[in-house]
Design an enzyme around this catalytic site. Structure first.
Site, PDB file in Angstrom:
ATOM      1  N   GLU A 102      -2.436   8.838   4.718  1.00  0.00           N
ATOM      2  CA  GLU A 102      -1.242   8.013   5.525  1.00  0.00           C
ATOM      3  C   GLU A 102      -0.279   8.475   5.570  1.00  0.00           C
ATOM      4  OE1 GLU A 102      -3.732   6.313   3.873  1.00  0.00           O
ATOM      5  OE2 GLU A 102      -5.010   5.739   5.461  1.00  0.00           O
TER       6      GLU A 102
ATOM      7  N   ARG B  73     -15.225   7.687  12.633  1.00  0.00           N
ATOM      8  CA  ARG B  73     -15.456   8.809  12.035  1.00  0.00           C
ATOM      9  C   ARG B  73     -16.454   9.649  12.913  1.00  0.00           C
ATOM     10  NH1 ARG B  73     -14.867   7.910   5.602  1.00  0.00           N
ATOM     11  NH2 ARG B  73     -13.717   5.763   5.678  1.00  0.00           N
TER      12      ARG B  73
ATOM     13  N   ASP C 299      -4.167  -3.244   9.268  1.00  0.00           N
ATOM     14  CA  ASP C 299      -3.398  -1.858   9.785  1.00  0.00           C
ATOM     15  C   ASP C 299      -3.619  -1.519  10.996  1.00  0.00           C
ATOM     16  OD1 ASP C 299      -5.700  -1.332   8.800  1.00  0.00           O
ATOM     17  OD2 ASP C 299      -5.117   0.197   7.245  1.00  0.00           O
TER      18      ASP C 299
ATOM     19  N   GLU D  84     -16.515   2.040  10.949  1.00  0.00           N
ATOM     20  CA  GLU D  84     -16.331   3.297  10.504  1.00  0.00           C
ATOM     21  C   GLU D  84     -17.183   4.463  11.088  1.00  0.00           C
ATOM     22  OE1 GLU D  84     -14.131   3.829   7.966  1.00  0.00           O
ATOM     23  OE2 GLU D  84     -14.205   2.326   6.904  1.00  0.00           O
TER      24      GLU D  84
HETATM   25  C1  DMJ Z   1      -9.594   6.157   7.376  1.00  0.00           C
HETATM   26  O1  DMJ Z   1     -10.954   6.027   7.450  1.00  0.00           O
HETATM   27  C2  DMJ Z   1      -8.803   6.062   8.231  1.00  0.00           C
HETATM   28  O2  DMJ Z   1      -7.262   6.556   8.230  1.00  0.00           O
HETATM   29  C3  DMJ Z   1      -8.445   4.334   8.412  1.00  0.00           C
HETATM   30  O3  DMJ Z   1      -8.015   3.902   9.359  1.00  0.00           O
HETATM   31  C4  DMJ Z   1      -8.184   4.026   7.284  1.00  0.00           C
HETATM   32  N1  DMJ Z   1      -9.039   4.278   5.985  1.00  0.00           N
HETATM   33  C5  DMJ Z   1      -9.109   5.605   6.001  1.00  0.00           C
HETATM   34  C6  DMJ Z   1      -8.107   6.602   5.346  1.00  0.00           C
HETATM   35  O4  DMJ Z   1      -7.272   6.030   4.275  1.00  0.00           O
END
Ligand code: DMJ
Length: 673
Positions: free
Chosen positions: A573, A308, A437, A304
């Site tokens: 998404e 980010r 994912d 994370e």
């Molecule tokens: C975000 O932090 C990123 O897109 C991550 O890949 C998946 N979760 C969240 C958004 O849904």
């Protein structure tokens, strides 16, 4: 699960006595007596009268019930959260459903012919990128020298000011006629910023610049202005009630902390740059300069904070050319490195960035596959910029290792990997959703980032998409929507996370980069499904998870929603994929779908005093049950992709020059396509 939980939480003593001692003792010999002391004595007597074997059985049953209780409590946590309406600031949905990526050995690969190594994959043969029907720009591969940084910044700021004035004017006039060039807002990535003497292979100029006279002014339209307005509204809430903190709690007018690093502010920096919000950007920059301190005794999640914070700082550095952001990126990058000190080199999930120690979650030595394979774009770019190979080496090693692992199913990966053994664990479950994912997303994106030379990445990606087609695709009833389900030990489940909606965009990006044309076809069908996950719901907003109907039933739609899954976290998404689909097809329906979604966010998640909130119930328009939390990705991703979706300027983050990380932070492609 609810029944199980209830049983475990029930009074164990009564359950036991009724089973073990027989009916009369179960209600107490001598009838019911309300005296606590009497009951205590009586129970103790009974206990003493039991044989050793009976006592052991009882103790065993107690222990068993306790274990059941703990397991059931853990598994019910998420469901319970979603049906309660209280603030959930200490519960990290993102951590619970982390994303995975896998990549390949890519440590500054020796240059190869881009078309080499496709022999094993006849179907991989690269195709020419399709023509973009709505592209009006000159040739995108015209290389010219980038202008001086200060000139670019000046142009950028002039543009921003013009945009601000324009926004004001538009508020009054509601005209679509605003004409402004956004070119200034997108600066070519600087490849040569203060290169250290040991700088690693200098990548080619990542992107091209068109000469001034080739540029046409690109009008900002009403929909883009609506995004700017939404951003400002969200930012107002953050500024008023959560400034410098991780997330806004717009209803309680307060904030929540996750890492205590100003997450929303950092995630939103490049969005402000792209939207042209100069004042807001400058103010946030000051905070980064004066208040952002990484020397803190705090545990952060490696994935994370990479996507980010590191991603946000790197992209802001590229867009603004301001070395402050690169310095901060280096700082956090270095502090995250202890995560890789594990027996297998598969990183731990958590790092204490002040102490320089790392560890897995308390209950396991596993990491999530998507997490350890979705940090590569950022660390590779950090190596390229600093000349320090260690970042790229660490993440490439992970990819090399995962590439060789057994336990995949036609390219599909399990969700967990052990940091000691380096092996996949919890085998047999395959999903494109939570915990897997972004593994798939980063395979393709690393391949593109590195100039399409790292063939193992491409192979793994292509194999995985074949695996998706073979094992996970099904069609729903009655509309026959193609969706991506899950496979658990050979059993197909018609469950699809909203997170999976990154896939149409990724497939389209691959097709644009020359991969199989049928990927684009699949992208088109899947984005329709993702749109229906919004359109078939009462609020017009998608839940976190849907189950598709495989058999037609009177009065049933394709999409079914379980009570535990009906929350919406303002996730990006679907909008992200709509953006790619519009860029590559020019089909306006994708813009229209995105516009509907924006309006529904405004209708059901906007908090009048500032900010937007996650909601607990997308099925109840009269009370969507606000959750009192604005996730940082709403500003970092959702609104950014909305703005780009509504734009007709393909040079507003040109996809042949930039690759978005999984948090929507654009990073330069090292070699032009
Ligand atoms: C975000 O932090 C990123 O897109 C991550 O890949 C998946 N979760 C969240 C958004 O849904």
């Amino acid at each position: 699960a609810a029944m199980y939980s209830g049983a475990a939480a029930g009074p164990p003593r009564r359950d036991f006595i009724s089973v073990t001692l027989g009916p009369e003792e179960a209600v107490g010999v001598g009838g019911y007596n309300n005296s606590k002391a009497w009951r205590r004595r009586s129970c103790w007597r009974k206990w003493k009268q039991l044989s050793r074997l009976q006592r052991s059985v009882i103790l065993f049953l107690f222990a068993f019930l306790a274990v059941c209780g703990v397991i059931s409590y853990t598994s019910m946590g998420e469901a319970w959260k979603s049906i309660t309406n209280k603030s959930l600031d200490d519960q990290r949905t993102e951590q619970e459903i982390p994303r995975l990526k896998l990549a390949n050995p890519a440590v500054l690969p020796a240059p190869q012919k881009a078309d080499a190594n496709h022999g094993d994959y006849p179907e991989l043969s690269l195709q020419k990128p399709p023509k973009l029907p709505h592209v009006r720009r000159g040739p995108s591969n015209l290389q010219i020298k980038a202008p001086q940084r200060d000139m670019r910044l000046k142009a950028q700021h002039d543009t921003m000011r013009a945009v601000e004035e324009l926004v004001e004017v538009n508020k009054v006039e509601k005209t679509e006629k605003s004409i402004i060039s956004w070119r200034g807002a997108v600066i070519e990535p600087d490849q040569s910023t203060e290169p250290p003497s040991n700088k690693i292979t200098e990548p080619e100029k990542p992107s091209s610049v068109e000469t001034e006279d080739q540029k046409e002014p690109v009008p900002i339209n009403e929909r883009q202005l609506a995004v700017i307005e939404a951003f400002r509204h969200a930012w107002k809430g953050y500024k008023d009630f959560a400034w410098g903190h991780d997330e806004l709690k717009p209803l309680s007018k307060s904030y929540s902390e996750w890492f205590g690093l100003g997450l929303t502010l950092i995630d939103a920096l490049d969005t402000m740059w792209i939207l042209g919000l100069k004042e807001e950007f400058e103010e946030a920059r000051k905070w980064v300069e004066n208040d952002l301190v990484f020397d803190k005794n705090v545990d952060v999640n490696l994935f994370e904070s990479t996507i980010r914070i590191l991603g946000g700082l790197l992209s802001t550095y590229h867009l603004s050319g301001d070395s402050l952001f690169l310095e901060k990126a280096k700082d956090i990058g270095n502090r995250l490195m202890p995560a890789f000190k594990t027996p297998s080199k598969i990183p731990y999930s958590d790092v204490n960035i002040g102490r320089g120690t790392a560890h897995p979650p308390r209950w396991t030595s596993d990491s999530t596959v998507a997490e350890v394979t979705s940090i590569q774009l950022e660390f590779r770019e950090l190596s390229r910029l600093t000349g320090d190979e260690k970042f790229q080496k660490a993440v490439d090693e992970v990819m090399k290792h995962v590439h060789t692992l057994s336990g995949k199913n036609d390219g599909l990966v399990p969700m967990f990997i052990n940091t000691n053994s380096g092996q996949f664990t919890h085998l047999g479950v395959y999903t494109l959703g939570a915990r897997a994912d972004s593994y798939y997303e980063y395979l393709l994106k690393q391949w593109i980032q590195g100039g399409k030379k790292e063939n193992e990445l491409l192979e793994d990606y292509m194999r995985a998409i074949e695996g998706v087609k073979k094992h996970l695709l099904q069609r729903s009833e009655p509309k026959k929507l193609t969706f991506v389900g899950e496979l658990a030990h050979g059993h197909f489940s018609a469950k699809m996370d909203h997170l999976v909606c990154f896939l149409p965009g990724t497939l389209a990006l691959g097709a644009h980069n020359g991969l199989a044309a049928d990927h684009m076809k699949l992208a088109e069908t899947l984005i329709e499904t993702c749109y229906q996950m919004y359109a078939q719901v009462e609020t017009g907003l998608s839940p976190e998870i849907v189950h598709f109907n495989l058999h037609a039933q009177k009065g049933h739609k394709d999409v079914e929603i379980k009570p535990a899954d009906r929350h919406n976290l303002l996730r990006p998404e679907t909008v992200e994929s709509l953006f790619y689909m519009y860029r590559f097809t020019g089909d306006k329906k994708y813009q229209d779908w995105g516009w509907e979604i924006l309006q529904n966010f405004n209708r059901y998640t906007r908090v009048p005093t500032g900010g937007y909130t996650s909601i607990n119930n997308v099925q109840n328009p009269s009370n969507p049950e606000p959750r009192d939390k604005m996730e940082s990705f709403f500003l970092g991703e959702t609104l950014k992709y909305m703005f780009l979706l509504f734009s007709d300027d393909i040079d507003l983050i040109n996809l042949d020059k930039y690759i978005f990380n999984t948090e929507a932070h654009p990073l330069p492609i090292w070699v032009p396509a």
